[in-house]
Scaffold this motif. Structure first.
Motif, PDB file in Angstrom:
ATOM      1  N   LEU A  14      85.234 -31.713 -14.056  1.00  0.00           N
ATOM      2  CA  LEU A  14      85.019 -31.101 -12.874  1.00  0.00           C
ATOM      3  C   LEU A  14      83.578 -31.640 -12.047  1.00  0.00           C
ATOM      4  N   ARG A  18      83.083 -33.238  -8.693  1.00  0.00           N
ATOM      5  CA  ARG A  18      82.148 -32.463  -7.538  1.00  0.00           C
ATOM      6  C   ARG A  18      81.283 -33.713  -7.028  1.00  0.00           C
ATOM      7  N   THR A  28      92.786 -36.803  -9.777  1.00  0.00           N
ATOM      8  CA  THR A  28      92.987 -35.647  -9.113  1.00  0.00           C
ATOM      9  C   THR A  28      93.994 -35.725  -7.840  1.00  0.00           C
TER      10      THR A  28
END
Length: 307
Positions: A14, A18, A28
Protein backbone atom coordinates in the motif's frame (compact mmCIF):
# COMPACT_ATOMS: atom_id res chain seq x y z
CA UNK A 1 14.76 -16.95 -4.79
CA UNK A 2 14.28 -17.78 -1.14
CA UNK A 3 11.38 -18.48 1.11
CA UNK A 4 11.67 -15.02 2.62
CA UNK A 5 10.83 -13.49 -0.74
CA UNK A 6 7.46 -15.22 -0.63
CA UNK A 7 6.33 -13.23 2.39
CA UNK A 8 3.53 -10.81 1.54
CA UNK A 9 3.73 -7.36 3.14
CA UNK A 10 0.37 -5.58 2.59
CA UNK A 11 1.54 -2.42 4.39
CA UNK A 12 4.56 -2.09 2.12
CA UNK A 13 2.42 -2.80 -0.95
CA UNK A 14 0.00 0.00 0.00
CA UNK A 15 2.87 2.36 0.74
CA UNK A 16 4.36 1.72 -2.70
CA UNK A 17 0.93 2.04 -4.30
CA UNK A 18 0.40 5.47 -2.72
CA UNK A 19 3.82 6.43 -4.04
CA UNK A 20 2.70 5.34 -7.54
CA UNK A 21 5.42 2.73 -7.89
CA UNK A 22 5.24 1.03 -11.30
CA UNK A 23 5.01 -2.51 -9.92
CA UNK A 24 2.17 -1.94 -7.48
CA UNK A 25 0.21 0.40 -9.76
CA UNK A 26 0.31 -2.07 -12.67
CA UNK A 27 -0.82 -5.01 -10.53
CA UNK A 28 -3.63 -3.01 -8.93
CA UNK A 29 -4.85 -1.52 -12.21
CA UNK A 30 -5.05 -4.96 -13.85
CA UNK A 31 -7.17 -6.32 -11.00
CA UNK A 32 -9.41 -3.24 -10.82
CA UNK A 33 -10.23 -3.25 -14.53
CA UNK A 34 -11.75 -6.73 -14.44
CA UNK A 35 -13.40 -6.12 -11.06
CA UNK A 36 -15.13 -2.98 -12.36
CA UNK A 37 -16.14 -4.83 -15.54
CA UNK A 38 -17.66 -7.66 -13.52
CA UNK A 39 -19.76 -5.19 -11.51
CA UNK A 40 -20.71 -2.59 -14.12
CA UNK A 41 -21.57 -5.06 -16.90
CA UNK A 42 -23.59 -7.43 -14.67
CA UNK A 43 -26.55 -8.60 -16.85
CA UNK A 44 -28.94 -9.26 -13.95
CA UNK A 45 -29.56 -12.35 -11.85
CA UNK A 46 -31.92 -13.84 -14.42
CA UNK A 47 -29.42 -13.53 -17.26
CA UNK A 48 -26.27 -14.90 -15.64
CA UNK A 49 -26.17 -17.92 -17.95
CA UNK A 50 -28.27 -16.49 -20.78
CA UNK A 51 -25.35 -15.99 -23.13
CA UNK A 52 -23.78 -19.41 -22.56
CA UNK A 53 -26.40 -22.12 -22.95
CA UNK A 54 -29.90 -22.71 -21.66
CA UNK A 55 -28.99 -25.88 -19.72
CA UNK A 56 -25.96 -24.43 -17.93
CA UNK A 57 -26.55 -24.62 -14.19
CA UNK A 58 -24.82 -24.16 -10.86
CA UNK A 59 -22.61 -27.24 -11.24
CA UNK A 60 -21.19 -25.98 -14.53
CA UNK A 61 -20.52 -22.54 -13.06
CA UNK A 62 -18.77 -24.23 -10.11
CA UNK A 63 -16.61 -26.15 -12.61
CA UNK A 64 -15.69 -22.87 -14.32
CA UNK A 65 -14.61 -21.40 -10.98
CA UNK A 66 -12.49 -24.44 -10.06
CA UNK A 67 -10.82 -24.57 -13.49
CA UNK A 68 -10.10 -20.83 -13.41
CA UNK A 69 -8.40 -21.12 -10.01
CA UNK A 70 -6.34 -24.16 -11.06
CA UNK A 71 -5.29 -22.55 -14.34
CA UNK A 72 -4.41 -19.31 -12.53
CA UNK A 73 -2.17 -21.23 -10.10
CA UNK A 74 -0.39 -22.91 -13.02
CA UNK A 75 0.19 -19.54 -14.69
CA UNK A 76 1.45 -17.99 -11.46
CA UNK A 77 3.95 -20.76 -10.90
CA UNK A 78 5.19 -21.55 -14.40
CA UNK A 79 4.66 -18.19 -16.13
CA UNK A 80 2.33 -19.74 -18.74
CA UNK A 81 -0.32 -22.44 -19.03
CA UNK A 82 -3.54 -20.64 -18.08
CA UNK A 83 -5.18 -20.86 -21.48
CA UNK A 84 -3.68 -24.30 -22.15
CA UNK A 85 -5.69 -25.71 -19.24
CA UNK A 86 -8.76 -23.47 -19.13
CA UNK A 87 -9.62 -23.19 -22.84
CA UNK A 88 -9.99 -26.88 -23.74
CA UNK A 89 -12.00 -27.63 -20.58
CA UNK A 90 -14.34 -24.71 -21.19
CA UNK A 91 -14.59 -25.65 -24.87
CA UNK A 92 -15.91 -29.11 -24.00
CA UNK A 93 -18.77 -27.57 -21.99
CA UNK A 94 -19.72 -24.49 -24.01
CA UNK A 95 -19.35 -23.41 -27.63
CA UNK A 96 -15.60 -23.47 -28.49
CA UNK A 97 -15.66 -20.06 -30.17
CA UNK A 98 -17.43 -18.60 -27.12
CA UNK A 99 -14.75 -20.13 -24.91
CA UNK A 100 -11.96 -18.63 -27.04
CA UNK A 101 -13.56 -15.16 -26.93
CA UNK A 102 -14.50 -15.12 -23.24
CA UNK A 103 -11.13 -16.49 -22.14
CA UNK A 104 -9.31 -13.60 -23.78
CA UNK A 105 -10.11 -11.46 -20.71
CA UNK A 106 -8.52 -13.45 -17.84
CA UNK A 107 -5.16 -13.91 -19.64
CA UNK A 108 -5.10 -10.17 -20.37
CA UNK A 109 -5.52 -9.44 -16.66
CA UNK A 110 -3.01 -12.13 -15.65
CA UNK A 111 -0.31 -10.92 -18.02
CA UNK A 112 -0.75 -7.26 -17.07
CA UNK A 113 -0.56 -8.36 -13.43
CA UNK A 114 2.66 -10.30 -14.04
CA UNK A 115 4.21 -7.42 -15.98
CA UNK A 116 4.01 -5.53 -12.69
CA UNK A 117 4.82 -8.48 -10.44
CA UNK A 118 8.08 -9.22 -12.32
CA UNK A 119 8.82 -5.49 -12.74
CA UNK A 120 9.17 -5.81 -16.52
CA UNK A 121 9.15 -2.40 -18.16
CA UNK A 122 9.94 -0.48 -21.33
CA UNK A 123 13.49 -1.82 -21.46
CA UNK A 124 12.14 -5.13 -22.73
CA UNK A 125 10.07 -3.36 -25.41
CA UNK A 126 13.15 -1.45 -26.62
CA UNK A 127 15.20 -4.64 -26.73
CA UNK A 128 12.56 -6.82 -28.40
CA UNK A 129 10.55 -4.33 -30.47
CA UNK A 130 10.48 -6.64 -33.51
CA UNK A 131 9.04 -9.43 -31.40
CA UNK A 132 6.31 -7.12 -30.09
CA UNK A 133 5.48 -5.81 -33.58
CA UNK A 134 5.19 -9.24 -35.22
CA UNK A 135 3.20 -10.62 -32.28
CA UNK A 136 0.66 -7.80 -32.72
CA UNK A 137 0.39 -8.42 -36.48
CA UNK A 138 -0.12 -12.14 -35.86
CA UNK A 139 -2.92 -11.36 -33.41
CA UNK A 140 -4.74 -9.14 -35.94
CA UNK A 141 -4.59 -11.85 -38.61
CA UNK A 142 -5.72 -14.49 -36.12
CA UNK A 143 -8.81 -12.56 -35.01
CA UNK A 144 -9.78 -12.05 -38.65
CA UNK A 145 -9.46 -15.79 -39.22
CA UNK A 146 -11.57 -16.60 -36.15
CA UNK A 147 -14.31 -14.18 -37.23
CA UNK A 148 -14.48 -15.87 -40.65
CA UNK A 149 -14.24 -19.50 -39.49
CA UNK A 150 -15.86 -19.58 -36.05
CA UNK A 151 -18.32 -22.43 -36.57
CA UNK A 152 -18.05 -26.20 -36.55
CA UNK A 153 -15.47 -28.52 -34.98
CA UNK A 154 -12.44 -26.91 -36.63
CA UNK A 155 -11.70 -24.60 -33.66
CA UNK A 156 -11.70 -27.33 -30.98
CA UNK A 157 -9.73 -29.63 -33.31
CA UNK A 158 -7.11 -26.89 -33.70
CA UNK A 159 -7.06 -26.53 -29.91
CA UNK A 160 -6.40 -30.26 -29.59
CA UNK A 161 -3.53 -30.15 -32.11
CA UNK A 162 -1.85 -27.24 -30.34
CA UNK A 163 -2.12 -28.97 -26.96
CA UNK A 164 -0.80 -32.30 -28.28
CA UNK A 165 2.11 -30.53 -29.95
CA UNK A 166 3.00 -28.88 -26.67
CA UNK A 167 2.79 -32.20 -24.79
CA UNK A 168 5.10 -33.88 -27.34
CA UNK A 169 7.56 -31.00 -27.02
CA UNK A 170 7.58 -31.32 -23.23
CA UNK A 171 8.28 -35.06 -23.45
CA UNK A 172 11.01 -34.81 -26.10
CA UNK A 173 12.92 -31.93 -24.52
CA UNK A 174 13.98 -34.28 -21.72
CA UNK A 175 16.04 -36.20 -24.29
CA UNK A 176 17.60 -33.18 -26.01
CA UNK A 177 20.24 -30.82 -24.63
CA UNK A 178 19.96 -27.27 -25.93
CA UNK A 179 22.42 -24.54 -24.99
CA UNK A 180 21.11 -21.25 -23.65
CA UNK A 181 20.98 -18.69 -26.46
CA UNK A 182 19.27 -15.56 -27.75
CA UNK A 183 18.21 -15.47 -31.42
CA UNK A 184 16.25 -12.22 -32.11
CA UNK A 185 14.92 -13.24 -35.55
CA UNK A 186 13.79 -16.72 -34.47
CA UNK A 187 12.24 -15.23 -31.33
CA UNK A 188 10.32 -12.68 -33.42
CA UNK A 189 8.99 -15.36 -35.79
CA UNK A 190 7.86 -17.36 -32.77
CA UNK A 191 6.11 -14.19 -31.55
CA UNK A 192 4.22 -13.80 -34.84
CA UNK A 193 3.01 -17.41 -34.73
CA UNK A 194 2.14 -16.97 -31.05
CA UNK A 195 -0.09 -14.00 -31.85
CA UNK A 196 -1.92 -15.91 -34.58
CA UNK A 197 -2.43 -19.08 -32.53
CA UNK A 198 -3.65 -17.18 -29.49
CA UNK A 199 -6.18 -15.26 -31.55
CA UNK A 200 -7.54 -18.36 -33.28
CA UNK A 201 -7.57 -20.88 -30.44
CA UNK A 202 -6.65 -18.93 -27.28
CA UNK A 203 -3.64 -21.26 -27.08
CA UNK A 204 -0.06 -20.35 -27.88
CA UNK A 205 2.56 -22.62 -26.33
CA UNK A 206 5.13 -21.86 -29.04
CA UNK A 207 6.59 -18.68 -27.53
CA UNK A 208 6.61 -20.00 -23.92
CA UNK A 209 8.36 -23.13 -25.21
CA UNK A 210 10.94 -20.98 -27.00
CA UNK A 211 11.61 -18.84 -23.92
CA UNK A 212 11.80 -21.90 -21.69
CA UNK A 213 14.20 -23.68 -24.06
CA UNK A 214 16.60 -20.86 -24.95
CA UNK A 215 16.06 -17.94 -22.54
CA UNK A 216 16.41 -19.62 -19.18
CA UNK A 217 16.37 -16.62 -16.87
CA UNK A 218 13.00 -17.36 -15.22
CA UNK A 219 12.19 -13.78 -14.24
CA UNK A 220 13.12 -12.54 -17.72
CA UNK A 221 11.06 -15.03 -19.64
CA UNK A 222 8.08 -14.80 -17.28
CA UNK A 223 8.13 -11.00 -17.36
CA UNK A 224 9.02 -10.75 -21.05
CA UNK A 225 6.45 -13.34 -22.02
CA UNK A 226 3.81 -11.45 -20.02
CA UNK A 227 4.71 -8.27 -21.89
CA UNK A 228 4.26 -9.95 -25.28
CA UNK A 229 1.08 -11.79 -24.30
CA UNK A 230 -0.35 -8.64 -22.72
CA UNK A 231 0.06 -6.87 -26.07
CA UNK A 232 -1.48 -9.77 -27.99
CA UNK A 233 -4.54 -10.00 -25.75
CA UNK A 234 -5.02 -6.22 -25.81
CA UNK A 235 -5.01 -6.24 -29.62
CA UNK A 236 -7.39 -9.22 -29.64
CA UNK A 237 -9.92 -7.69 -27.27
CA UNK A 238 -9.97 -4.31 -29.01
CA UNK A 239 -10.30 -5.88 -32.47
CA UNK A 240 -13.04 -8.34 -31.38
CA UNK A 241 -15.01 -5.57 -29.62
CA UNK A 242 -14.74 -2.85 -32.26
CA UNK A 243 -14.32 -4.62 -35.59
CA UNK A 244 -16.17 -7.94 -35.25
CA UNK A 245 -19.29 -9.25 -33.53
CA UNK A 246 -17.31 -11.75 -31.45
CA UNK A 247 -17.01 -9.72 -28.22
CA UNK A 248 -20.51 -8.87 -26.94
CA UNK A 249 -21.24 -7.05 -23.68
CA UNK A 250 -22.27 -10.33 -22.03
CA UNK A 251 -19.09 -12.10 -23.11
CA UNK A 252 -17.00 -9.21 -21.83
CA UNK A 253 -18.78 -9.42 -18.46
CA UNK A 254 -18.34 -13.18 -18.21
CA UNK A 255 -14.65 -12.86 -19.04
CA UNK A 256 -14.23 -10.23 -16.30
CA UNK A 257 -15.95 -12.48 -13.74
CA UNK A 258 -13.70 -15.43 -14.59
CA UNK A 259 -10.69 -13.10 -14.40
CA UNK A 260 -11.63 -12.00 -10.87
CA UNK A 261 -11.86 -15.63 -9.75
CA UNK A 262 -8.58 -16.38 -11.49
CA UNK A 263 -6.79 -13.89 -9.23
CA UNK A 264 -7.08 -16.37 -6.34
CA UNK A 265 -5.17 -19.04 -8.25
CA UNK A 266 -2.67 -16.54 -9.66
CA UNK A 267 -1.68 -15.32 -6.20
CA UNK A 268 -1.38 -18.90 -4.94
CA UNK A 269 0.79 -19.90 -7.91
CA UNK A 270 3.01 -16.84 -7.53
CA UNK A 271 3.57 -17.77 -3.89
CA UNK A 272 4.45 -21.37 -4.83
CA UNK A 273 6.97 -20.13 -7.40
CA UNK A 274 8.70 -17.94 -4.83
CA UNK A 275 8.97 -20.66 -2.18
CA UNK A 276 10.45 -22.96 -4.81
CA UNK A 277 7.92 -25.78 -4.81
CA UNK A 278 9.11 -28.75 -6.90
CA UNK A 279 8.47 -27.39 -10.38
CA UNK A 280 9.36 -30.67 -12.12
CA UNK A 281 6.50 -32.63 -10.57
CA UNK A 282 4.11 -29.73 -10.97
CA UNK A 283 5.02 -29.50 -14.66
CA UNK A 284 4.51 -33.26 -15.10
CA UNK A 285 1.04 -32.95 -13.63
CA UNK A 286 0.17 -30.16 -16.07
CA UNK A 287 1.52 -32.07 -19.10
CA UNK A 288 -0.38 -35.23 -18.12
CA UNK A 289 -3.59 -33.26 -17.70
CA UNK A 290 -3.14 -31.62 -21.09
CA UNK A 291 -2.54 -34.97 -22.78
CA UNK A 292 -5.83 -36.34 -21.42
CA UNK A 293 -7.63 -33.17 -22.51
CA UNK A 294 -6.24 -33.39 -26.06
CA UNK A 295 -7.37 -37.02 -26.41
CA UNK A 296 -10.87 -36.06 -25.26
CA UNK A 297 -11.02 -33.27 -27.83
CA UNK A 298 -9.92 -35.57 -30.65
CA UNK A 299 -12.53 -38.15 -29.56
CA UNK A 300 -15.25 -35.57 -30.22
CA UNK A 301 -13.89 -33.70 -33.24
CA UNK A 302 -12.18 -36.30 -35.46
CA UNK A 303 -15.42 -38.19 -36.26
CA UNK A 304 -17.15 -34.94 -37.16
CA UNK A 305 -14.32 -33.76 -39.40
CA UNK A 306 -13.01 -36.92 -41.07
CA UNK A 307 -15.53 -39.76 -40.67
Amino acid sequence: MTTNNARVDPAQFLEHLRAFRYREVTMTAAALVVLVGAVVLFPGAGNVTAGIRADVGASTLALFVAVAILAGAIKGMLGFGYALVATPIFATVIDPTLAVVVLAIPPWMINMFQIGETDTGLDFVREEWLLMLLAGIGAVLGVSFLAAYSTGPIVPFLIGLVILGYVIFQVLQGFVTVEEAHHPVALSVAGFLEGFLLAVSNLGPLLPAYFHTFERDAERYIGGLSMVLGLIFTVRIVQMALFTDLMTTYRLWLGCVIAVVTLVGLLAGTYLRRVEVNETWFNRFVVGLLFVISLNIFRKTIPALFL
